[in-house]
Structure formats: C-alpha cells, structure tokens
Design a protein around this motif. Sequence first.
Motif, PDB file in Angstrom:
ATOM      1  N   GLU A 125     -17.206 -41.733  45.248  1.00 50.69           N
ATOM      2  CA  GLU A 125     -16.401 -43.472  44.526  1.00 50.69           C
ATOM      3  C   GLU A 125     -17.384 -43.956  44.071  1.00 50.69           C
ATOM      4  O   GLU A 125     -18.159 -44.360  45.648  1.00 50.69           O
ATOM      5  CB  GLU A 125     -15.774 -43.330  45.387  1.00 50.69           C
TER       6      GLU A 125
ATOM      7  N   SER B 204     -14.475 -45.246  40.093  1.00 48.95           N
ATOM      8  CA  SER B 204     -13.682 -44.420  39.688  1.00 48.95           C
ATOM      9  C   SER B 204     -15.288 -43.470  40.156  1.00 48.95           C
ATOM     10  O   SER B 204     -15.632 -43.493  41.263  1.00 48.95           O
ATOM     11  CB  SER B 204     -15.494 -44.596  38.512  1.00 48.95           C
TER      12      SER B 204
ATOM     13  N   ILE C  40     -14.292 -36.747  35.998  1.00 51.58           N
ATOM     14  CA  ILE C  40     -14.568 -37.912  36.699  1.00 51.58           C
ATOM     15  C   ILE C  40     -13.206 -38.858  36.797  1.00 51.58           C
ATOM     16  O   ILE C  40     -12.637 -38.022  34.965  1.00 51.58           O
ATOM     17  CB  ILE C  40     -15.697 -39.242  36.039  1.00 51.58           C
ATOM     18  N   ASP C  41     -12.892 -38.998  36.731  1.00 51.47           N
ATOM     19  CA  ASP C  41     -11.447 -40.156  36.775  1.00 51.47           C
ATOM     20  C   ASP C  41     -11.224 -42.007  36.804  1.00 51.47           C
ATOM     21  O   ASP C  41     -12.530 -42.389  38.558  1.00 51.47           O
ATOM     22  CB  ASP C  41     -10.708 -39.665  37.725  1.00 51.47           C
ATOM     23  N   ASP C  42     -10.732 -42.820  36.504  1.00 46.30           N
ATOM     24  CA  ASP C  42     -10.760 -43.982  36.680  1.00 46.30           C
ATOM     25  C   ASP C  42      -9.092 -44.284  37.756  1.00 46.30           C
ATOM     26  O   ASP C  42      -8.558 -43.621  36.850  1.00 46.30           O
ATOM     27  CB  ASP C  42     -10.800 -45.221  35.347  1.00 46.30           C
TER      28      ASP C  42
ATOM     29  N   GLN D 173     -15.858 -48.502  39.342  1.00 41.09           N
ATOM     30  CA  GLN D 173     -15.210 -48.525  38.009  1.00 41.09           C
ATOM     31  C   GLN D 173     -16.093 -48.508  36.963  1.00 41.09           C
ATOM     32  O   GLN D 173     -16.552 -50.005  36.820  1.00 41.09           O
ATOM     33  CB  GLN D 173     -13.556 -49.091  37.635  1.00 41.09           C
TER      34      GLN D 173
END
Length: 155
Positions: A134, A99, A112-114, A137
């Motif tokens: 980072e 993530s 925020i992005d997975d 996840q």
Amino acid sequence: MQSAMAVPRAAKAALAALALAIAAPAHAQPADGPQPRLPVVQLSAGIHIIHAEVADTESTRRAGLMFRRELPGNEGMLFVFENPDVQCFWMRNTLVPLSIAFIADDGTIVNIDDMAPQTDDGHCAKKPVRYALEMAQGWFAEHGVSAGRKIDGLP
C-alpha cells in the motif's frame, strides 16, 4: 470488614482482568488510534526507493494503516502472507486514500487498485499472491509503476 461474598467476586474480577491481559497481544493498537510504526524494509521499483513498514502477523496486517493521517513520500506498508492466496483488502478506519499493488512471489506486480478512504469495498488480487504493498493513492501511476513490473527487496 469485607463480606464473605465480596472476596470471591473480587477474586473473579481479578482473574478475568488477568486473563484479558494475558490474551491481549503486546503490540495491540488502541481501538481508535494507529498501531505503532513497524519495522521498515527498503524496496525498489526500478529507480524508485520505497520505505515500507512490514505487516507480517495477523494482528499487524489487520490493523494496517488504519487511523494514520498521512503517508508521505515514498513510504508505504508491505503486507506479507505465509502462503500465496487471493488476498483482499478494504479501507475501514483508514483515513488516507491508498493504492495497493498485489505482488507475486517473484516480485511481479499482478494488479494495482485505488482504494477510497473509510469504505468497505473489497479490493482483491487477480490471482494468488504473497505480498501486497500500500502506497499513497496515485504513487504507482505517478512513478510509472504498473502491473507486470517488479518490486525488488521483498523479504
């Protein structure tokens, strides 16, 4: 006895090898292995402590967490850029799901992005940022850290 043509070829080969050695950065990682561990900074997200390796050069940012087989506990990697910009990341040669939090200069998480392992899908900040963090996840969601929250301790 060497021929007259062999000496210039050998000299050219030696000069080419020397030029490559000089041009290669001292911390370059093998093409098929992770870069050595980078210096670590302690960050905090509320009560949660994060130990983040700092990738603050083009070569360390480019290698990132490629080829790492695990990212345990509260460990992560902080990407530091010279100037705010819409930073984008992908997961080529990255073996663990991550993530990513895109972080503004004041420490506020923009988004925020997975990210799925070993993909070339782009994951971008929604506005110009100087930092990206980072983590394994799901780390942000599991710790109640979302967009709008602050990360403290940024360099």
